[in-house]
Structure formats: C-alpha cells, structure tokens
Write a protein that holds these residues in place. Structure first.
Motif, mmCIF file in Angstrom:
data_model
loop_
_atom_site.group_PDB
_atom_site.id
_atom_site.type_symbol
_atom_site.label_atom_id
_atom_site.label_comp_id
_atom_site.label_asym_id
_atom_site.label_seq_id
_atom_site.Cartn_x
_atom_site.Cartn_y
_atom_site.Cartn_z
ATOM 1 N N LEU A 76 0.799 -1.050 0.071
ATOM 2 C CA LEU A 76 0.032 0.040 -0.085
ATOM 3 C C LEU A 76 0.813 1.285 -0.035
ATOM 4 N N GLY A 77 2.239 1.215 -0.588
ATOM 5 C CA GLY A 77 3.049 2.344 -0.321
ATOM 6 C C GLY A 77 3.743 2.387 -1.612
ATOM 7 N N GLN A 167 1.813 1.172 3.971
ATOM 8 C CA GLN A 167 1.248 2.495 4.298
ATOM 9 C C GLN A 167 1.722 3.335 5.257
ATOM 10 N N PRO A 290 -1.484 7.983 1.323
ATOM 11 C CA PRO A 290 -1.846 6.761 1.171
ATOM 12 C C PRO A 290 -2.833 6.362 0.225
ATOM 13 N N SER A 293 -1.912 5.365 -3.022
ATOM 14 C CA SER A 293 -1.374 4.138 -3.159
ATOM 15 C C SER A 293 -2.205 3.087 -3.341
#
Lengths: 396, 537
Positions: A76-77, A167, A290, A293
């Motif tokens: 998630l990054g 994240q 975030p 992403s």
C-alpha cells in the motif's frame, strides 16, 4: 543464457503487448506532429500529455502487479516509490531552470531563496546532470525498497501487517515531504519547470518525445516483467504467493525472492514517476498520500492481477473514468471509485482479464485471486460453508 | 386605571433599578479620579469617598487609603494633584510611580480625624485581607504579592494570624516574604528566611519573583536565591514531564477509543476494516444531529446531548457495521487483502455520502457546561474536556473487557479468535459471531466519534485522520488482546507527546512511524502476540 531468457520472455502475448506499445510510441507522436490540426487523425498536444500520463500510470500498475499479482505482497506504499522517482526527476528539472526563476538565482531554486537558504543542500548536488538524476530515479526508490524489504521479509512480516507497514512508510514520507526544512519545496513541491535535456518542456516536440519515451518504457517494463515471471524465479514467486510456508519448507529462500520482486517493482515505479512528472509539470507531497497508493491497487485489481496486460488495462480504464467523472460529475467520482473497489473485489476477483476469459471461454492456467496462504483457503471454505453462502464463483 | 398600574409597576421596580445602577457604578469606579477628588473634599465627603474606594475591593486603592490614614497624603494646591509624600519622595497614590511637581508646588496635608482613621483601617482590612470571602482574601494576598510595600507588613501579620484557609494562608505568607525580601529595611537573616517561603508558597510566580529579586538583591543573598531557583527549575521540569505524561495519556485515550474497535475486528476476523475511521466520523455526525434535534425541540436537555448521543451513535454505527459485514465482508472471508480493498471502497462511499448530505465544511458540537473549563490538580492544569475523554475511554475499555470475559458472546468471540475451525466444530455459529463482532467494533468506533466531537472538527475527513494512527496502535499492541491495545495506545500517545517538544509535532510523528516500522521487524505480531497454534492462522 540471456538470449534464452529473452526468448522465454517473448511469448506470444508479451510480443503482442510490446508490439502495440512500440507502435503507439511511433504513431501517436506522428499523429500529433505530422498531421496538421483540424485534419482527421490529428492528436492534440494536451491529449498526448494525458495519454502519456496514463501510460506512466500503467507502468506503475504493472510494477505493483509484479509484487502483488505474482508474489502476493500487497504493497500500500507504491505511491511512495513513484513519488520518489518523480522527485528525483523534479530536482533535475528544477536545476535546469537556472536563473529564469522568479528570484533569478542561478543555482538555488526559488523556494530555497524564499526560505533564505544560502547554499544548495548536499543532496541536491549533482542533480544538474541528467544521467546522475536518472541514476537516482532508479537508485533511491530501489534502495528504500531494498532496505524496507530486507528487514520486513527477513522478520517474516507478512499479509495485512506488511500492507499496513508500507502504508505507514508512505504516510511518514508524506509528512516528511510536507516540511519546508526538508528542502523539497514543502507543500508546493517542485514545479515551474522550463527545460528537459535542452528542449523547452512545453514544446510540442518535447511532449511528443516524452510520450514516446513513456510508451517505450512501458514496452520495456512488459519485457522485463515477462522475463521475470516466465523464468524459474517467476515460478518460485508464484509459489510464494500461493503457499509461502510450503515454499520455504521446500528449501527456497522466500525472503530473497520477495526482496528481489519488491526492489525491481520499486525501481519500475520510480521510472514511472520520473516519466510522469515532466508530462504533468508538478510533483508535490500529495503523491505520497496513502489514498493514492490504494488507488494503484484498484487499477491492478480491476484489470486483473497476475497477468501482464490486466494492470495496464486497469490503469488506463480507471484513469479514463476519473478524467471523465472529475470533469462532468465531480460529486460522483468517489462514489464510482468506492463502488469499483467493492464490486471488483466481490464480482471480479480476476479483473477484466478474468472476465474476458470467462466470457470467451479461453481456458488458461489459473491466474490471480489465489489465496495467499493455504490456511486461508481452509478459513474461507469454513466461513463460506457455514454461512451457507458460497463465495463468488471463481472464473474457471 | 392604566396609569395607576403603571405607576405601581415603576414603584415596585424602582429599588431593583437603583440597586442595579449602584452595582454597575461600583464595578466601573474610576479609582484615580476618586483618589484625586479627596484633595478638595470636606471631612464628611472624605468619609464617603473612603467607603466608595473600599467598596471597589481593588488592592490598588490600599496605598492611598493607608497614606491617608498615616497622614502621608498631600494635596498640591498649585496643580490640585493628590500625592503621597514619604520623607522627601513624592509618589502617585494609585500607580505608585514617582511624581515630580513644579517649582511652585504647595503641599498641604489632607487632614483626617480619628473616627475617619478607624473607618479607613476597618475598610482596608475588611475589604481585602479580612474579608469573609476566601476568594477576596486570595485576590488581596495576590495583590500584595504583586505590589510589595513594607507598610503592609503589620496588616499582613494580622491577617496571617487570623487566617484559617490553608491556601490563602500560604499565599499571604508568600506575600509577606516577597515584601521582606524586596526591601532593604529588613535585616539579612529575615530576608534570607523569606526565600524558601517564597519558593514553597508562591506557586507558579515564584520563579519570576525570585529571578526579579536576584538582580536587585545584595550579594549575600544571591547564593540562597540561586539555589532556591535551581530547586524550583527542577521542580518545574518534573511538573512539565508530568504534564507531558498527562497530555500523552489524553492522546493515548483518544487513540485507544479509535483503535479498540479495530483491534476487535482484526483480532477475531483477521480483517483490517479500512472503513473504521468512517464509523468514527459517522458517530461524530450522529452527535451533531442529536444535538441539533435537542437544541430545536428540547433545549433543557442540551447539557445531556452527548450522553443521549452515545447510545444513538453506538446503535447506528453498529447497525451499519453489521450491514457491511452481511453485505460485503462475509463474501470475502479468507481473503484479507481483498477485504481491505473492499472496506476502503466502502469508506470512500461513506465519506462522499456525508459530504453530499452535510457539505464539506466543519460542523460544530457545543461542549456541555460540565465539559468546559479546566481545573488545577497540584501543578497540572487539566481541561474538563480531556479529563472526561480519559474517563470515558477507561469506562469503554472496562465494559469491553467485561463483555469479552463475562458474556457468552465474549466467550464465543475469544474462541473464534483463537481457533476458528475448532470453535465452529463445537457448535459456535461463527458467521453470527463475526457479524456481532463487526457490529460491536463499529459501535465502539461510533462511541469514539462522540468523544472526538469535543476535541476535533467534525468533517467528512475526520476518520481519515485517525485511521493510520489506529492501525499503528493495533499493529504495535498486537492482536487478540485488549491489554495490548491499551498499552499500545498509551505508549504511542505518551511517546508522541514527549518527542514533540524536541522534534516538533510533524517530525515527532514521523519518528514514531519509523520506530513502529522498526519495532515490527523485531516482533512481527506486535507487543502482546497470541502464542501457540493460533499464530499459524
């Protein structure tokens, strides 16, 4: 051996994809430059940049697919790697402004003059050289991914925990880049670019060249990804995705496989960011958000993870939709995006590509949507059978 | 008839009107003008002025009255100004500043008689230090401390002898000590003895007073003052640290409220609920609506609107949570990453719905009277809002512990957390437990939303601000153990507040994030990890 790998990489689908993008790389700039405006077939310059943006997003989605679709690591990054590549490119472009800035300082970018800085910070040195900047585009996201992955995978941080950690990483970078003291322009980021490699960045020819570069980069990314997933290493990656513990017990060093995929993917994301920035004309800390992403994840999921063509389709479709919604019905865009998240996970576990195969009945080897761990399968069956409601039918 | 009634009404109202005018005058008395008017006043008028001055209750009139009683108050016939003369020094009777009069100055003493002198003495004592009201005495003592004057010492001594209230007594002693320390007339031993009294009794202003005294004090006194100052600084550092701990606990309890529901759903179902922040947001909006309804229809309940909002928010968000679980999440069991994406989609939809209905601007919830203001707890100043949030978090935590440990549902939840398949083999309806767990987690998020209305803006983005912090708490504290969440939340809150002064708020937060990322490398399952077979799931 290299030729062998290349030969394996170029299976029929990959050849088609690469061919298409190379053709696009030639045809769109030609349609823009050679066909005069107003005549049939002319592609206006703004559209060239817009398409270029979509293609750089496609590279990013492909990068995420390499780790998520093939290796089971939901990052998630990835927006962070994208933005870091973009910042490296942005720093080069800032140095090219020279004395044409508002304050006319030959060395310092405007925002540093504004903050009363006297010297260029050490980490800005060398960015006036294009090739050094390009090396940084590869190196900085790659190094961050390598360090992050090295520690995370070695200590077996997996699944949701890893997603949350990535994240947190991009959130920390978001906060950091918002600070003026960091020397990256703070809130406003880097913008007002003038030249790239001596050509004015707004010029039609530069735009066309940037588009061609993006399309070629996408073709190369497909080649690299295809080479990786069709190699033995690619098979191990898929094994890690489907049954990590089992792969480890079979004697593979799972953490190195993951680290390799994660690092390569981050470098690809960095390249995508570097191609994105000159076409959009700005890079600011918002790219580290975030939420961005997670949006990348939905491109990949919608297109179909675990395939090479899926993420590319997903990125282009979702962003076309975003462009259309945000101009005509801005209120509804978040509803549409939210519905997309829910529906594609509920009804399209294999994405558009999976749907295509289902509808047109072409039997393929299983792709995507496989649970990440064997115990998850048991849990899934358990929950589904007990509730009396079967899971959505797999595509096969 | 009509006129008669009107006259009667006016007559009835007259006393009230007069008293209110009187009260207004007393509050706005122009002290310097009154003092100046003493110059030309007859004895009888003087008596009136003295009582007017005394009725202000302002310690600033004390020097003038004292001087009048002592025969030190003079009228300059040339400029008709009233001054205090002590020795050859002239000073303004109100401000105390030195006054220079023209060469043609012609001073004449303002004469008083014995009965007026007695009046002044009573007025002085009654008005300030001898007042029946402890608050007035406290204010008077504060006034004496701010304007030390050796002439007041006898007055203070008398007051100290008569004082019964410990707080006022301490302050009076401090005022006396400040006066003694600041004046050369007293001998060194007395002044030396005054220093510790100031340090211990003068409270927060002790450091300012002593620092001020340090510059004027003779060399013999300086070491004592310096050591007293050093002690005070140390004490202040300790209290500063304690204040930080309190801020940390307060932040930690907010984090706890936001994270604890998440911890339950994550623990039991292995599902990261990205829409959790939006449940908090919905709880806050429920509070807003409840207060709106109450203000329009039942204004007498306004002080209790938060209490009424609590069950409303709990059941509303709980119901939405059950709806989400039944509608979306149950189709995705065994695929935690997909659940994460689907709930993220739900969060976007909820956010945009609220934005469409209520608009993107911030909404206001008024704090009830029992939550506004602050109180002093030894050296700490604690706002009631924060105080009640900490208490509320503790209550929610305790209730949750009770539910988990003392109810059938709690037992089933723990069983499912530890071994889902075994639990279902034993006849536990795991889908029901899942739905209830999700509802409970969401309901607690709603409760957190009610609490957050007191410290944050109510906007559609409210949840987004807390979701990442909540994840950090859950991941740091570990899953399947409420105590882990508690320790995690408090640790992160306190660590955050301690880093803030050194690193700044943003950098402190970045440091915390980096530390958690590093911590997770050491303990991939958090501080309080479940042990044994359950881990393998």
């Amino acid at each position: 051996m290299l030729t062998q790998a290349l030969f394996r990489a170029l299976d029929r689908k990959a050849i088609w994809l690469i061919g298409i993008f190379l053709a696009v790389a030639i045809l769109v700039p030609m349609a823009n430059l050679l066909i005069p405006p107003g005549q049939f077939g002319h592609v206006p310059t703004y559209l060239v940049s817009l398409l270029g943006k979509y293609l750089s997003y496609a590279i990013l989605a492909l990068a995420l697919d390499l780790v998520w679709g093939y290796c089971g690591i939901l990052s998630l990054g990835h927006g962070a790697f994208f933005a870091l590549g973009g910042y490296a490119m942005g720093m080069y472009l800032m140095r090219q402004i020279g004395s044409r800035g508002v304050y006319g300082n030959p060395v310092l970018p405007d925002f540093m003059v504004f903050l009363n800085w006297r010297d260029l910070p050490w980490y800005w040195l060398g960015f006036d050289n294009f090739w050094f900047a390009m090396a940084m585009v590869l190196f900085v996201p790659g190094l961050l991914a390598f360090l992050f992955g090295f520690f995370a995978f070695r200590s077996r941080v997996t699944g949701v925990y890893l997603s949350i950690m990535t994240q947190a990483m991009t959130f920390a970078l978001l906060l950091a880049f918002f600070r003026n003291d960091m020397g990256f322009g703070g809130n406003n980021g880097l913008t007002d670019f003038k030249d790239i490699l001596g050509g004015p960045i707004q010029a039609q020819t530069t735009r066309a060249a940037l588009f061609a570069a993006t399309a070629i980069a996408l073709a190369l990314s497909v080649l690299v990804c295809s080479g990786i997933v069709n190699s033995k290493l690619g098979k191990v990656m898929i094994a890690v995705r489907d049954a990590e513990s089992r792969t480890r017990f079979l004697g593979y060093r799972v953490e190195y496989v993951k680290l390799f995929a994660f690092t390569v993917s981050a470098i690809m994301a960095g390249i995508a960011g570097a191609l994105y920035v000159p076409q959009v004309g700005i890079i600011n800390p918002g790219e580290f958000d975030p939420a961005n992403s997670i949006e990348i994840v939905i491109w990949t999921a919608l297109g179909g993870r675990g395939t090479l063509v899926g993420p590319i389709i997903g990125a282009i479709v979702v962003n076309l939709g975003k462009s259309w919604f945000t101009t005509t019905l801005p209120e509804l865009w978040l509803f549409a995006l939210g519905a997309l998240f829910v529906c594609s996970t509920l009804f399209l576990p294999k994405g558009i590509v999976g749907l295509w195969h289902q509808v047109f009945g072409r039997r393929q080897k299983p792709i995507g949507a496989a649970p990440t761990q064997s115990s998850d399968i048991e849990k899934g069956e358990d929950a589904a059978s007990l509730s009396g409601n079967p899971q959505p039918k797999p595509a096969e | 008839m009509l006129t008669l009634r009107a006259i009667r009404l006016v007559l009835l109202a007259l006393p009230f009107l007069l008293t209110s005018i009187d009260a207004a005058r007393a509050q706005e008395t122009d002290i310097p003008a009154l003092v100046q008017s003493m110059g030309e006043a007859s004895l009888r008028e003087l008596g009136q002025i003295v009582s007017d001055l005394a009725s202000t209750g302002d310690p600033a009139v004390v020097p003038a009255l004292q001087a009048l009683a002592d025969g030190n108050l003079y009228l300059d016939e040339a400029s008709s100004a009233v001054v205090i003369q002590r020795g050859s020094a002239l000073s303004d009777p109100v401000s105390g500043d030195a006054v220079a009069l023209g060469a043609d100055a012609d001073l004449s003493r303002i004469r008083v008689n014995n009965s007026l002198r007695r009046d002044i003495a009573t007025a002085l004592a009654g008005m300030t230090l001898m007042s029946d009201n402890p608050a007035t005495r406290l204010a008077a003592a504060n006034g004496f401390m701010a304007r030390p004057d050796p002439a007041n010492i006898p007055l203070l001594d008398e007051a100290i002898a008569a004082e019964t209230n410990a707080n006022v007594l301490r302050l009076m002693q401090a005022a006396r000590a400040v006066t003694i320390l600041g004046d050369d007339e007293f001998d060194l031993a007395d002044r030396q003895a005054a220093i510790p009294v100031i340090a211990s009794n003068a409270g927060r202003s002790a450091i300012t007073i002593l620092t001020g005294a340090l510059s004027t004090a003779p060399d013999d006194l300086k070491p004592a003052i310096q050591s007293a100052l050093a002690g005070l600084e140390q004490e202040r550092a300790v209290w500063g640290a304690l204040q930080n701990v309190w801020f940390g606990i307060s932040l930690g309890s907010v984090l706890l409220l936001a994270a604890i529901g998440l911890a339950i759903t994550f623990g039991v179902m292995g599902v990261i609920n990205m829409a959790h922040g939006e449940m908090v947001m919905l709880g806050a909006y429920t509070t807003f609506i409840v207060q709106l309804i109450i203000r329009q229809n039942f204004p007498f309940l306004l002080d209790y609107s938060l209490l009424i909002a609590l069950p409303a928010a709990f059941f509303l968000t709980g119901a939405i949570g059950v709806g989400i679980e039944r509608g979306v999440i149950r189709w995705l069991y065994g695929r935690p990453l997909e659940t994460l994406l689907a709930t993220w989609g739900i969060s976007l939809i909820l956010q945009q719905s609220v934005r469409s209905i209520f608009g993107p601007t911030n909404q206001m919830v008024i704090a009830p009277t029992w939550m506004s203001g602050s109180f002093e707890f030894y050296g700490l100043s604690i706002t009631y809002g924060r105080f009640w949030i900490v208490i509320f978090a503790a209550i929610v935590f305790a209730l949750l512990l009770l539910v988990l440990n003392r109810t059938a549902l709690g037992l089933q939840m723990r069983a499912v957390t530890q071994n889902r398949r075994m639990a279902s083999s034993m006849g536990i309806r795991t889908p029901f437990v899942d739905a209830m767990t999700f509802g409970l987690g969401s309901g607690i998020a709603g409760l957190a939303g009610v609490a957050l209305t007191q410290i944050d803006n109510i906007s559609p983005n409210l949840g987004q601000n807390y979701i990442i912090d909540s994840f950090m708490v859950v991941v740091f504290g570990g899953v399947g153990n409420l105590w882990g969440t508690l320790v995690g939340a408090l640790t992160l809150g306190v660590a955050n507040k301690f880093l803030e002064p050194y690193a700044g708020a943003v950098l402190g937060k970045i440091l915390i994030l980096v530390l958690i990322i590093l911590f997770i490398q050491r303990r991939p399952r958090g501080l309080f990890a479940l042990k044994g077979r359950a881990v393998e799931q």
